[in-house]
Design an enzyme around this catalytic site. Structure first.
Site, PDB file in Angstrom:
ATOM      1  N   ASP A   1      46.814  42.578  54.878  1.00  0.00           N
ATOM      2  CA  ASP A   1      45.559  42.101  54.308  1.00  0.00           C
ATOM      3  C   ASP A   1      44.417  42.873  54.932  1.00  0.00           C
ATOM      4  O   ASP A   1      44.562  43.450  56.020  1.00  0.00           O
ATOM      5  CB  ASP A   1      45.363  40.618  54.593  1.00  0.00           C
ATOM      6  CG  ASP A   1      44.875  40.396  56.026  1.00  0.00           C
ATOM      7  OD1 ASP A   1      43.686  40.095  56.205  1.00  0.00           O
ATOM      8  OD2 ASP A   1      45.686  40.558  56.963  1.00  0.00           O
TER       9      ASP A   1
ATOM     10  N   CYS B   1      38.729  51.454  34.949  1.00  0.00           N
ATOM     11  CA  CYS B   1      38.927  52.876  34.644  1.00  0.00           C
ATOM     12  C   CYS B   1      39.188  53.111  33.156  1.00  0.00           C
ATOM     13  O   CYS B   1      38.948  54.202  32.645  1.00  0.00           O
ATOM     14  CB  CYS B   1      40.075  53.432  35.490  1.00  0.00           C
ATOM     15  SG  CYS B   1      39.640  53.576  37.250  1.00  0.00           S
TER      16      CYS B   1
ATOM     17  N   HIS C   1      38.440  47.480  40.938  1.00  0.00           N
ATOM     18  CA  HIS C   1      39.253  48.701  40.997  1.00  0.00           C
ATOM     19  C   HIS C   1      39.954  48.842  42.343  1.00  0.00           C
ATOM     20  O   HIS C   1      41.147  49.171  42.401  1.00  0.00           O
ATOM     21  CB  HIS C   1      38.383  49.933  40.745  1.00  0.00           C
ATOM     22  CG  HIS C   1      39.058  51.216  41.086  1.00  0.00           C
ATOM     23  ND1 HIS C   1      39.965  51.838  40.259  1.00  0.00           N
ATOM     24  CD2 HIS C   1      39.001  51.985  42.212  1.00  0.00           C
ATOM     25  CE1 HIS C   1      40.431  52.932  40.839  1.00  0.00           C
ATOM     26  NE2 HIS C   1      39.861  53.041  42.025  1.00  0.00           N
TER      27      HIS C   1
ATOM     28  N   CYS D   1      43.537  50.639  35.424  1.00  0.00           N
ATOM     29  CA  CYS D   1      42.915  49.324  35.542  1.00  0.00           C
ATOM     30  C   CYS D   1      41.835  49.152  34.476  1.00  0.00           C
ATOM     31  O   CYS D   1      41.393  50.122  33.839  1.00  0.00           O
ATOM     32  CB  CYS D   1      42.334  49.109  36.943  1.00  0.00           C
ATOM     33  SG  CYS D   1      40.749  49.923  37.264  1.00  0.00           S
TER      34      CYS D   1
ATOM     35  N   ASP E   1      44.267  32.157  57.982  1.00  0.00           N
ATOM     36  CA  ASP E   1      44.347  32.612  59.364  1.00  0.00           C
ATOM     37  C   ASP E   1      43.879  31.487  60.283  1.00  0.00           C
ATOM     38  O   ASP E   1      43.360  30.466  59.829  1.00  0.00           O
ATOM     39  CB  ASP E   1      43.571  33.898  59.576  1.00  0.00           C
ATOM     40  CG  ASP E   1      42.079  33.739  59.382  1.00  0.00           C
ATOM     41  OD1 ASP E   1      41.603  32.596  59.307  1.00  0.00           O
ATOM     42  OD2 ASP E   1      41.381  34.758  59.292  1.00  0.00           O
TER      43      ASP E   1
ATOM     44  N   CYS F   1      44.223  56.118  37.130  1.00  0.00           N
ATOM     45  CA  CYS F   1      44.274  54.661  37.217  1.00  0.00           C
ATOM     46  C   CYS F   1      44.184  54.039  35.827  1.00  0.00           C
ATOM     47  O   CYS F   1      43.390  54.488  34.989  1.00  0.00           O
ATOM     48  CB  CYS F   1      43.132  54.157  38.100  1.00  0.00           C
ATOM     49  SG  CYS F   1      43.092  52.363  38.304  1.00  0.00           S
TER      50      CYS F   1
END
Length: 384
Positions: free
Chosen positions: A269, A312, A338, A309, A93, A307
């Site tokens: 974002d 999890c 997560h 991931c 940015d 989930c």
């Protein structure tokens, strides 16, 4: 003029878009959520973990990296990619949002912004030319033009000269870019909650379209009512060119993200998933969950039953709650991991749904479950 960052539209489902952005450091499939690496690091996450959750692009912050460790040092190391050991795309940015957030510590002039460092109070000056020079030293794939980011509910009387200055600064950013062949530049249009000012700001930038690789919708999610943000997105996004990516800055709430995708936004974002994760709050299919709450003391379930991931699949709510109560940093790492996975997967699911002409169903199903929130938690807790 051939731009170094290119966008290809693959499929539309209504206004929702699936596409590919090509950059010098690889391709990005859209719509995409971009984790924020403010100080050349996505907080608590290693490069390998970011790759595991299929991160395609991360952000760096011009203001923070200029102050510490310094853009010239990073340039000496071969640029931000090599400095932080990340070989995929990076967006930086302009530093404008951070500088304008300093309040009494900054003063806006036509030439740029005088400000004091939040670190040590030292005096600095950020102009369009300086912002681009810093970003050239960082070597990001996508740079942002310096704009003036007014508060969300600014009056028209303030916004009119503000967006005119943003246009003039965009032209100066174009002229200052010494890496036009290898760093793409995005223009940012402003205008607050006023449709006509938004349109005016974009139309002025579009006169410089040959130099812009994409466009960012700035000045939303900065304090205005959510319905105003949705209204501006619905009005403005379809007016943007179809052959360039559309970037909504600073939005990371799941429902807001899907609303933005529905209007045709490609990139988003936000620091939110890492910030709330470090404080013990996580996204789940059924809304937010505060893992530090006492009711999770003996809870054997993962953070999110739906989930897959790493967190999890391997850890319980009870264990992660214990880590936070014991002030062990692993707890912050697990919740951050997560949350980032959750948002990246949400956007990948949206992309698949667009390609299969079922985005509206995907969005409605997600919002229906997400809004169930505490009701779902109460029902499932009775089973423990």
């Amino acid at each position: 003029m051939e731009l170094p960052v290119k966008y290809t539209l693959e499929k539309k489902d209504g206004n929702a878009r699936a596409g590919v952005i090509e950059t010098p450091h690889g391709k990005i499939e859209t719509p995409v959520f971009m984790p924020v690496g403010t100080q050349a690091t996505v907080k608590t996450m290693t490069r390998e973990e970011l790759e595991t959750i299929e991160t395609e692009i991360i952000l760096g912050n011009t203001y923070h990296l200029y102050l510490r460790p310094g853009d010239k040092l990073i340039d000496d190391f071969g640029g931000l990619h090599k400095f932080m050991n990340w070989d995929k795309p990076i967006l930086t940015d302009s530093g404008g949002f951070q500088v304008f957030s300093l309040g009494d510590l900054r003063k806006i002039t036509e030439e740029g912004v005088h400000f004091r460092s939040h670190i040590d109070g030292s005096k600095h000056f950020l102009s369009p030319e300086k912002s681009i020079d810093i970003q050239n030293n960082l070597g990001s794939d996508i740079m942002m033009a310096l704009d003036e980011c007014p508060p969300g509910l600014s009056a028209r009387e303030y916004l009119i000269p503000s967006i005119e200055r943003t246009t003039r600064w965009a032209q100066r950013c174009i002229e200052a870019n010494r890496n036009k062949d290898r760093q793409g530049l995005f223009g940012i249009f402003q205008g607050g909650i006023y449709e006509d000012l938004r349109e005016k700001s974009f139309e002025e930038l579009y006169k410089m379209d040959e130099y812009f690789s994409g466009y960012a919708i700035g000045g939303l999610a900065v304090g205005e009512p959510r319905e105003d943000m949705y209204r501006i997105l619905e009005y403005m996004t379809p007016k943007l060119p179809e052959n360039k990516p559309r970037y909504l800055m600073g939005v990371g709430e799941p429902v807001d993200m899907l609303e933005a995708v529905e209007d045709g936004v490609d990139m988003m974002d936000c620091v939110q998933p890492t910030r709330i994760g470090r404080h013990g709050t996580v996204f789940t299919k059924y809304g937010r969950l505060v893992i530090k709450n006492a009711k999770y003391f003996r809870d054997p379930r993962p953070l999110d039953d739906g989930c897959d991931c790493y967190v999890c699949r391997n850890y319980t709510r009870a264990y992660i709650r214990h880590l936070f109560k014991a002030e062990e940093m692993l707890g912050q790492r697990l919740t951050t991991y997560h949350n980032l996975y959750f948002l990246i997967k949400l956007m990948k699911g949206a992309r698949t749904a667009i390609l299969e002409n079922r985005f509206q169903e995907y969005k409605n199903n997600f919002i229906s479950d997400y809004s169930a929130g505490s009701t779902h938690e109460w029902i499932t807790a009775k089973e423990l």
